[in-house]
Motif scaffolding. Structure first.
Motif, PDB file in Angstrom:
ATOM      1  N   ILE A 112      29.566  16.794  25.558  1.00 24.87           N
ATOM      2  CA  ILE A 112      30.939  16.271  25.572  1.00 24.87           C
ATOM      3  C   ILE A 112      31.638  16.618  26.890  1.00 24.87           C
ATOM      4  CG2 ILE A 112      33.256  16.561  24.562  1.00 24.87           C
ATOM      5  CD1 ILE A 112      31.900  16.918  21.851  1.00 24.87           C
ATOM      6  N   THR A 113      32.347  15.632  27.454  1.00 26.75           N
ATOM      7  CA  THR A 113      33.237  15.855  28.593  1.00 26.75           C
ATOM      8  C   THR A 113      34.626  15.360  28.217  1.00 26.75           C
ATOM      9  OG1 THR A 113      31.461  15.601  30.230  1.00 26.75           O
ATOM     10  CG2 THR A 113      33.708  15.315  31.006  1.00 26.75           C
ATOM     11  N   ILE A 114      35.644  16.168  28.504  1.00 26.32           N
ATOM     12  CA  ILE A 114      37.034  15.775  28.243  1.00 26.32           C
ATOM     13  C   ILE A 114      37.809  15.836  29.558  1.00 26.32           C
ATOM     14  CG2 ILE A 114      39.180  16.338  27.051  1.00 26.32           C
ATOM     15  CD1 ILE A 114      37.583  17.406  24.736  1.00 26.32           C
ATOM     16  N   ASP A 115      38.353  14.695  29.967  1.00 27.69           N
ATOM     17  CA  ASP A 115      39.144  14.591  31.192  1.00 27.69           C
ATOM     18  C   ASP A 115      40.604  14.350  30.816  1.00 27.69           C
ATOM     19  OD1 ASP A 115      37.064  14.758  33.289  1.00 27.69           O
ATOM     20  OD2 ASP A 115      36.320  12.921  32.349  1.00 27.69           O
ATOM     21  N   PHE A 116      41.466  15.317  31.164  1.00 28.85           N
ATOM     22  CA  PHE A 116      42.885  15.242  30.829  1.00 28.85           C
ATOM     23  C   PHE A 116      43.686  14.541  31.929  1.00 28.85           C
ATOM     24  CE2 PHE A 116      41.419  18.770  28.251  1.00 28.85           C
ATOM     25  CZ  PHE A 116      42.137  18.644  27.066  1.00 28.85           C
ATOM     26  N   ASN A 117      44.708  13.835  31.493  1.00 25.26           N
ATOM     27  CA  ASN A 117      45.708  13.286  32.400  1.00 25.26           C
ATOM     28  C   ASN A 117      47.068  13.784  31.887  1.00 25.26           C
ATOM     29  OD1 ASN A 117      47.640  11.757  33.792  1.00 25.26           O
ATOM     30  ND2 ASN A 117      46.262   9.988  33.974  1.00 25.26           N
ATOM     31  N   PRO A 118      47.507  14.975  32.348  1.00 24.47           N
ATOM     32  CA  PRO A 118      48.745  15.579  31.831  1.00 24.47           C
ATOM     33  C   PRO A 118      49.970  14.682  32.015  1.00 24.47           C
ATOM     34  CG  PRO A 118      47.494  17.163  33.137  1.00 24.47           C
ATOM     35  CD  PRO A 118      46.858  15.829  33.357  1.00 24.47           C
ATOM     36  N   ALA A 119      50.013  13.930  33.104  1.00 22.15           N
ATOM     37  CA  ALA A 119      51.177  13.078  33.365  1.00 22.15           C
ATOM     38  C   ALA A 119      51.330  12.006  32.286  1.00 22.15           C
ATOM     39  CB  ALA A 119      51.051  12.426  34.740  1.00 22.15           C
ATOM     40  N   LYS A 120      50.204  11.486  31.812  1.00 28.48           N
ATOM     41  CA  LYS A 120      50.226  10.461  30.767  1.00 28.48           C
ATOM     42  C   LYS A 120      50.119  11.056  29.362  1.00 28.48           C
ATOM     43  CE  LYS A 120      48.302   6.538  33.366  1.00 28.48           C
ATOM     44  NZ  LYS A 120      47.226   5.499  33.344  1.00 28.48           N
ATOM     45  N   LYS A 121      49.948  12.402  29.307  1.00 29.57           N
ATOM     46  CA  LYS A 121      49.776  13.101  28.033  1.00 29.57           C
ATOM     47  C   LYS A 121      48.625  12.511  27.224  1.00 29.57           C
ATOM     48  CE  LYS A 121      54.565  14.672  27.624  1.00 29.57           C
ATOM     49  NZ  LYS A 121      55.768  14.757  26.754  1.00 29.57           N
ATOM     50  N   GLU A 122      47.473  12.381  27.883  1.00 33.29           N
ATOM     51  CA  GLU A 122      46.295  11.838  27.224  1.00 33.29           C
ATOM     52  C   GLU A 122      45.025  12.457  27.801  1.00 33.29           C
ATOM     53  OE1 GLU A 122      46.626   7.634  28.052  1.00 33.29           O
ATOM     54  OE2 GLU A 122      45.430   7.808  29.894  1.00 33.29           O
ATOM     55  N   PHE A 123      43.918  12.236  27.114  1.00 34.06           N
ATOM     56  CA  PHE A 123      42.619  12.608  27.670  1.00 34.06           C
ATOM     57  C   PHE A 123      41.585  11.565  27.274  1.00 34.06           C
ATOM     58  CE2 PHE A 123      42.452  15.181  23.625  1.00 34.06           C
ATOM     59  CZ  PHE A 123      41.321  14.596  23.047  1.00 34.06           C
ATOM     60  N   VAL A 124      40.511  11.508  28.057  1.00 35.60           N
ATOM     61  CA  VAL A 124      39.373  10.638  27.762  1.00 35.60           C
ATOM     62  C   VAL A 124      38.199  11.542  27.396  1.00 35.60           C
ATOM     63  CG1 VAL A 124      37.747   8.935  28.652  1.00 35.60           C
ATOM     64  CG2 VAL A 124      40.166   8.817  29.313  1.00 35.60           C
ATOM     65  N   ILE A 125      37.649  11.335  26.218  1.00 39.68           N
ATOM     66  CA  ILE A 125      36.491  12.111  25.779  1.00 39.68           C
ATOM     67  C   ILE A 125      35.240  11.247  25.884  1.00 39.68           C
ATOM     68  CG2 ILE A 125      36.944  11.545  23.336  1.00 39.68           C
ATOM     69  CD1 ILE A 125      35.753  14.322  22.653  1.00 39.68           C
ATOM     70  N   SER A 126      34.210  11.792  26.534  1.00 45.94           N
ATOM     71  CA  SER A 126      32.961  11.067  26.752  1.00 45.94           C
ATOM     72  C   SER A 126      31.819  11.791  26.052  1.00 45.94           C
ATOM     73  CB  SER A 126      32.656  10.963  28.246  1.00 45.94           C
ATOM     74  OG  SER A 126      33.742  10.416  28.957  1.00 45.94           O
ATOM     75  N   GLN A 127      31.002  11.021  25.341  1.00 45.78           N
ATOM     76  CA  GLN A 127      29.827  11.584  24.679  1.00 45.78           C
ATOM     77  C   GLN A 127      28.807  10.484  24.444  1.00 45.78           C
ATOM     78  OE1 GLN A 127      30.324  13.089  20.654  1.00 45.78           O
ATOM     79  NE2 GLN A 127      28.724  14.631  20.937  1.00 45.78           N
ATOM     80  N   GLY A 128      27.572  10.724  24.899  1.00 41.88           N
ATOM     81  CA  GLY A 128      26.495   9.764  24.665  1.00 41.88           C
ATOM     82  C   GLY A 128      26.770   8.381  25.209  1.00 41.88           C
ATOM     83  N   GLY A 129      27.465   8.306  26.344  1.00 41.41           N
ATOM     84  CA  GLY A 129      27.754   7.009  26.961  1.00 41.41           C
ATOM     85  C   GLY A 129      28.980   6.315  26.388  1.00 41.41           C
ATOM     86  N   THR A 130      29.620   6.919  25.374  1.00 47.67           N
ATOM     87  CA  THR A 130      30.819   6.341  24.773  1.00 47.67           C
ATOM     88  C   THR A 130      32.061   7.084  25.227  1.00 47.67           C
ATOM     89  OG1 THR A 130      29.574   5.690  22.789  1.00 47.67           O
ATOM     90  CG2 THR A 130      31.961   5.796  22.595  1.00 47.67           C
ATOM     91  N   LYS A 131      33.120   6.326  25.533  1.00 46.56           N
ATOM     92  CA  LYS A 131      34.381   6.941  25.965  1.00 46.56           C
ATOM     93  C   LYS A 131      35.510   6.487  25.043  1.00 46.56           C
ATOM     94  CE  LYS A 131      33.223   7.384  30.883  1.00 46.56           C
ATOM     95  NZ  LYS A 131      33.699   7.155  32.270  1.00 46.56           N
ATOM     96  N   ASN A 132      36.390   7.433  24.701  1.00 48.54           N
ATOM     97  CA  ASN A 132      37.556   7.119  23.887  1.00 48.54           C
ATOM     98  C   ASN A 132      38.774   7.853  24.449  1.00 48.54           C
ATOM     99  OD1 ASN A 132      36.641   5.497  21.379  1.00 48.54           O
ATOM    100  ND2 ASN A 132      35.139   7.147  21.498  1.00 48.54           N
ATOM    101  N   THR A 133      39.926   7.180  24.426  1.00 48.29           N
ATOM    102  CA  THR A 133      41.167   7.754  24.928  1.00 48.29           C
ATOM    103  C   THR A 133      42.010   8.280  23.772  1.00 48.29           C
ATOM    104  OG1 THR A 133      41.195   6.243  26.827  1.00 48.29           O
ATOM    105  CG2 THR A 133      43.261   7.319  26.243  1.00 48.29           C
ATOM    106  N   PHE A 134      42.464   9.526  23.900  1.00 46.88           N
ATOM    107  CA  PHE A 134      43.337  10.163  22.911  1.00 46.88           C
ATOM    108  C   PHE A 134      44.683  10.461  23.565  1.00 46.88           C
ATOM    109  CE2 PHE A 134      39.419  10.559  20.747  1.00 46.88           C
ATOM    110  CZ  PHE A 134      39.676  10.865  19.400  1.00 46.88           C
ATOM    111  N   THR A 135      45.770  10.235  22.822  1.00 48.04           N
ATOM    112  CA  THR A 135      47.123  10.450  23.342  1.00 48.04           C
ATOM    113  C   THR A 135      47.810  11.537  22.530  1.00 48.04           C
ATOM    114  OG1 THR A 135      47.233   8.133  23.997  1.00 48.04           O
ATOM    115  CG2 THR A 135      49.319   9.352  23.903  1.00 48.04           C
ATOM    116  N   LYS A 136      48.572  12.396  23.234  1.00 50.22           N
ATOM    117  CA  LYS A 136      49.273  13.494  22.553  1.00 50.22           C
ATOM    118  C   LYS A 136      50.365  12.940  21.665  1.00 50.22           C
ATOM    119  CE  LYS A 136      50.151  17.253  24.944  1.00 50.22           C
ATOM    120  NZ  LYS A 136      50.774  18.303  25.794  1.00 50.22           N
ATOM    121  N   GLU A 137      50.434  13.475  20.445  1.00 47.86           N
ATOM    122  CA  GLU A 137      51.420  12.994  19.488  1.00 47.86           C
ATOM    123  C   GLU A 137      52.806  13.592  19.787  1.00 47.86           C
ATOM    124  OE1 GLU A 137      49.661  14.101  15.765  1.00 47.86           O
ATOM    125  OE2 GLU A 137      48.571  12.195  15.607  1.00 47.86           O
TER     126      GLU A 137
END
Length: 439
Positions: free
Chosen positions: A414-439
């Protein structure tokens, strides 16, 4: 703990050219890098057209005495045992001791839906029988000897999760039941059947039903690496998994086993073809394994902290086998690298560089995150000056910083890349990427 295999094999797509020789030196460097960073201990082998062309061992078989592993170190292989059990069932079919249509009620009529469950449904995990290893009570007895009558009682109590042959659901109960059926129809112990029908014909020296781990016989213990130390894991008593996970072996002997299976030395071509009738990517203890445009098959395993992989690719006749007794790294990624090496492709050696990030820089990253495309939430928090992640309903895991905003969890790739300015991160695993946003 006796674990289920990972059925979904997320192997990346590669454009594979003509086969070349394995870059043995680079592959040594790859595994040594894992060893030096305490990511993995274990043994590895690659075969080309049935001939072993690469072996390597790293780490300890016994960390307490600092005994180094070698290519003949013997490990628990977990659920790869199921492939051995399936072979024995097919031998019983060939010897007309039962058929794939034989009903479970002939042997264990008190198990729910026994009159609807065929031997075939046990082999391909379509019986509906609940897996006893999924129950909380399992943790209270898995290290102790258990009588088969008691385990059947537990399986009976677990009941059914669905109507037979309506879906696929991996269940260790299926192969424990198959073990007991084999012993009934042959009037012999499972360990004797393994020796007679598999170990002796293939001249396997180390492959057998395991018992208590014995370092003097070059058996390996399994470990977790915590706070700079190897912590020995508890031992599953092999009476508990039986033919669902009780065999011990080495990577080279697993390759010999696969060679024997694919070449007709163990079962007939008709029986082998039946084992490869995949439904939901699963046959009779064989899983479909994609790799680029190629498609292979095999099985994985896990028991205590042992992890194992055995894959065969008819296109190119490549076989890889790996058994680890400590892993804080993504074993699927190791399998990808081994296959890249087997097919003469280049691969990357991880550098495992970790940077220190202050609490001041970590704090803005914390919070609860959600995604419109993934039905779970991930909580990011700090514990002991370490950034942690915890998905809803799952255990928390530590994140290693490779920069102030990029973090990894090597055990799951797993790799997690944060973007604090946008309050989100992209999590990558097994070639799949998903964006999560802070609630």
């Amino acid at each position: 703990m006796f674990r289920k295999i990972g059925i979904s094999i997320s192997i990346a797509a590669f454009s594979l050219g003509f086969a070349q020789n394995v870059d043995k030196q680079k592959l040594d460097h790859y595994f040594n890098a894992l060893d030096e960073n305490h990511k993995v201990m274990g043994s590895f082998a690659i075969a080309d057209k049935g001939k072993v062309v690469y072996t390597h061992a790293i780490g300890f078989s016994d960390a307490e005495s600092q005994k180094k592993a070698d290519i003949n170190t013997i490990y628990r292989i977990g659920s790869i045992t199921k492939t051995f059990t399936a072979v024995l069932i097919m031998k019983a079919v060939e010897e007309k001791k039962l058929t794939l249509d034989t009903q479970l009620s002939k042997f264990f009529p008190t198990i729910k839906n026994a009159d609807k469950i065929k031997i075939e449904y046990l082999l391909n995990h379509r019986s509906g029988i609940h897996s006893y290893t999924d129950d909380k009570e399992y943790m209270s007895y898995y290290t102790q000897p258990i009588a088969k009558e008691k385990l059947i009682e537990i399986i009976e109590k677990g009941g059914s999760d669905f109507e037979p042959d309506t879906q696929f659901q991996y269940s260790n109960s299926n192969y424990t039941i198959l073990t007991y059926i084999l012993e009934k129809v042959y009037g012999k112990k499972y360990s004797e059947l393994i020796q007679k029908y598999i170990a002796k014909p293939l001249q396997l020296q180390y492959t057998q039903v395991g018992g208590k781990i014995n370092v003097s016989k070059n058996n390996a213990y399994s470990y977790e690496y915590e706070n700079g130390k190897f912590v020995k894991s508890p031992e599953t008593d092999m009476s508990v998994p039986s033919g669902a996970g009780c065999i011990i072996s080495t990577p080279t002997e697993l390759i010999t086993f696969m060679n024997g299976l694919t070449s007709g030395k163990l079962v007939s071509k008709e029986s082998f073809d039946a084992m490869k009738q995949f439904k939901d990517h699963y046959g009779f203890a064989l899983v479909e394994v994609p790799f680029g445009e190629k498609k292979g098959f095999g099985h994985t395993g896990g028991i205590d902290e042992f992890r194992s992989v055995l894959y065969y690719f008819p296109d190119g006749e490549k076989t890889i086998a790996m058994i680890t007794n400590q892993s804080d790294f993504d074993n699927n990624q190791m399998a990808i690298v081994a296959l890249q090496a087997a097919y003469g492709r280049d691969f990357q050696i991880p550098d495992f560089k970790v940077v220190e990030v202050s609490d001041v820089d970590l704090e803005p990253l914390t919070g609860n995150y959600s995604s419109p495309t993934v039905p779970l939430k991930i909580n990011i928090f700090i514990k002991d000056k370490k950034l942690m992640a915890q998905a809803s309903g799952q255990s928390a895991f530590p994140l290693d910083a490779v920069s102030k905003t990029s973090f990894t969890f090597d055990a799951a790739g797993i790799t997690i890349d944060f973007n604090p300015a946008k309050k989100e991160f992209v999590i990558s695993q097994g070639g799949t990427k998903n964006t999560f946003t802070k609630e």
